[in-house]
Design an enzyme around this catalytic site. Structure first.
Site, PDB file in Angstrom:
ATOM      1  CG  HIS A  72      -2.128  -0.841   1.083  1.00  0.00           C
ATOM      2  ND1 HIS A  72      -3.326  -0.554   1.683  1.00  0.00           N
ATOM      3  CD2 HIS A  72      -2.332  -1.993   0.386  1.00  0.00           C
ATOM      4  CE1 HIS A  72      -4.223  -1.481   1.368  1.00  0.00           C
ATOM      5  NE2 HIS A  72      -3.632  -2.369   0.583  1.00  0.00           N
ATOM      6  CE1 TYR A 200      -6.200   4.549   7.264  1.00  0.00           C
ATOM      7  CE2 TYR A 200      -7.137   4.371   9.474  1.00  0.00           C
ATOM      8  CZ  TYR A 200      -6.191   3.995   8.535  1.00  0.00           C
ATOM      9  OH  TYR A 200      -5.233   3.065   8.867  1.00  0.00           O
ATOM     10  N   PRO A 292      -6.763   1.474  17.771  1.00  0.00           N
ATOM     11  CG  PRO A 292      -8.655   0.330  17.053  1.00  0.00           C
ATOM     12  CD  PRO A 292      -8.086   1.032  18.231  1.00  0.00           C
ATOM     13  CE  LYS A 296       2.017   3.958  13.261  1.00  0.00           C
ATOM     14  NZ  LYS A 296       2.820   3.494  12.107  1.00  0.00           N
ATOM     15  CE1 TYR A 384      -0.864   3.145   7.235  1.00  0.00           C
ATOM     16  CE2 TYR A 384      -2.339   4.553   8.490  1.00  0.00           C
ATOM     17  CZ  TYR A 384      -2.090   3.388   7.794  1.00  0.00           C
ATOM     18  OH  TYR A 384      -3.094   2.447   7.656  1.00  0.00           O
TER      19      TYR A 384
HETATM   20  C1  PHB Z   1      -7.578  -3.607   9.922  1.00  0.00           C
HETATM   21  O1  PHB Z   1      -7.451  -4.011   8.755  1.00  0.00           O
HETATM   22  O2  PHB Z   1      -8.090  -4.308  10.825  1.00  0.00           O
HETATM   23  C2  PHB Z   1      -7.081  -2.209  10.253  1.00  0.00           C
HETATM   24  C3  PHB Z   1      -6.349  -1.517   9.307  1.00  0.00           C
HETATM   25  C4  PHB Z   1      -5.888  -0.236   9.604  1.00  0.00           C
HETATM   26  C5  PHB Z   1      -6.181   0.318  10.837  1.00  0.00           C
HETATM   27  C6  PHB Z   1      -6.915  -0.396  11.795  1.00  0.00           C
HETATM   28  C7  PHB Z   1      -7.364  -1.668  11.505  1.00  0.00           C
HETATM   29  O3  PHB Z   1      -5.739   1.579  11.101  1.00  0.00           O
END
Ligand code: PHB
Ligand code: APR
Length: 389
Positions: A72, A200, A292, A296, A384
């Site tokens: 990604h 997001y 989450p 991290k 990130y």
């Molecule tokens: C997930 O795929 O569970 C996931 C991905 C990115 C995040 C949080 C959870 O920031």
């Protein structure tokens, strides 16, 4: 029984540390209270920073990650119908790799078993003794049989609810915690992801996240009330709510299907200091928790493993204690930066019950600044993909 490093906890932290110690000729025993299948049944994010990927290479378990992990180069941020991209690779020269934590943990178990690594499952009543002396030992039971493991060091990799953190006297510990007034309702569905990168979303109805495990396994989340329950949500309720919270273009492309997993996770920021007490070292969730949002959790466990591995190697290979003496200081320096990023990202993307109209304006201004400012996007990208170890 005796070993050099007793590792409590057979999750990602404990297994990665055990495998890396093995690669460098240091023996360890992992004590896990559950079974391998139980550990592997946990559904957890896997957005791997470059530091963790490097440790996987060093541990000799990167083949499947390199084969099946999804590169990604960026991620989408959205507010209402506005959507913009943070270009990780463009700003930092590195991507993240999406590779489920379950798969990474499976690779670690396979590697430990291939190396005849010593892992005790279904252990009970783990006790850590004399960690503040030169000859620590661990007691535990398996099938009602009491056992003792003498060791040079103890790595507490037993997660937030484990025994290790609580084995440090309360008077010697300082704990910092923030509990968020909402949770994440997540589902897993065998459907194609709505977008090739993560989305997001900050919407008037609350946060949403579109993620994935592979091209046929999608992971979605919507912010929910802390007192909510997965049973309150039919699959259709979830899909309808997700569509309301992501940009129309994404909602139009959403492929829905039956959920194969549905759960609610609370959000918490937590750090305990110090992360070392004598010959006991806390690692991963045993020492800290992040919300989450920034993905991290696994990556902060990895940086702890990095610092502890190097400290233990310095001790055994050079008879120099500098690395283990400074483990807590070094690990915490990076942990607090990850805590800051995760807290800040959570504050920017979620709707808070007590948010005033001014707070909301600040949140939108924060998002607008990120959308329009190169330096802000570079800072976001650097956090990130993972700050340096
Ligand atoms: C997930 O795929 O569970 C996931 C991905 C990115 C995040 C949080 C959870 O920031
Ligand atoms: N004795 C032995 N094992 C224990 C004990 C105990 N008293 N208490 C907990 N454990 C085991 C748990 O069963 C679990 O398998 O320790 C392991 C801890 O693993 P995690 O909780 O996954 O923590 P960690 O290995 O630090 O990994 C951090 O994994 O859970 C995610 O969100 C977390 O992504 C982060 C990463």
């Amino acid at each position: 029984m005796r070993t050099q490093v007793a590792i409590i906890g057979g999750g990602p932290s404990g297994l990665l540390l055990s495998q890396l110690l093995h690669v460098h000729g240091i023996d360890s025993v992992v004590l896990e209270r559950k079974t391998r299948d139980y550990v592997l049944s946990r559904i957890r994010a896997g957005v791997l920073e470059v530091g963790l990927r490097t440790l996987m290479e060093e541990a000799g378990i990167s083949d499947r990650m390199n084969r099946e992990g999804i590169r990604h180069d960026g991620a989408m941020m959205s507010h209402g119908d506005e959507m913009f991209r943070i270009d990780f690779a463009g700003h930092t020269g590195t991507p993240v790799i999406v590779y489920g934590q379950t798969e990474l943990t499976r690779d670690l178990y396979d590697a430990r078993e291939a190396a005849d690594g010593m892992i005790e499952f279904n252990v009970e009543d783990v006790g850590i003794h004399d960690a503040d002396r030169d000859a620590p030992y661990v007691t535990y039971a398996v099938s009602g049989q009491s056992r003792r493991l003498d060791c040079d060091f103890v790595a507490g990799c037993d997660g937030f609810h484990g025994v290790s953190r609580r084995s440090i006297p309360e008077a010697a510990r300082r704990e910092y915690e923030k509990v968020y007034p909402f949770g994440w309702l997540g589902i897993l569905s065998e459907t194609a992801p709505v977008n090739h990168e993560l989305i997001y979303s900050n919407s008037p109805r609350g946060f949403a996240l579109c993620s994935m495990r592979n091209e046929n396994l999608s992971r979605y989340y919507v912010q929910c009330r802390l007192d909510d329950h997965p049973d309150n949500w039919s699959d259709q309720d979830f899909w309808d709510e997700l569509r309301r919270r992501i940009p129309q273009s994404a909602a139009d492309d959403l492929v829905t299907g039956p959920s194969i997993e549905k759960s609610i996770a609370p959000l918490r920021s937590f750090v305990t200091e110090p992360m070392r007490w004598g010959r006991l070292f806390l690692c991963g969730d045993a020492a800290h928790i992040v919300p989450p949002t920034g993905a991290k959790g696994l990556n902060t466990a990895a940086s702890d493993v990095h610092y502890l591995l190097n400290g233990l190697r310095q001790y055994y290979e050079e008879q120099d204690s500098e690395g283990i003496e400074r483990y807590s200081e070094r690990a915490l320096a990076r942990i607090w930066k990850a805590e800051r990023f995760s807290w800040n990202f959570t504050a920017m993307m979620h709707r808070f019950p007590d948010q005033t109209p001014f707070d909301l304006k600040m949140q939108i201004a924060e998002l607008e600044f990120l959308r329009s400012n190169e330096a802000a996007q570079k800072a976001m990208a650097e956090n990130y993909v993972g700050l340096p170890y």
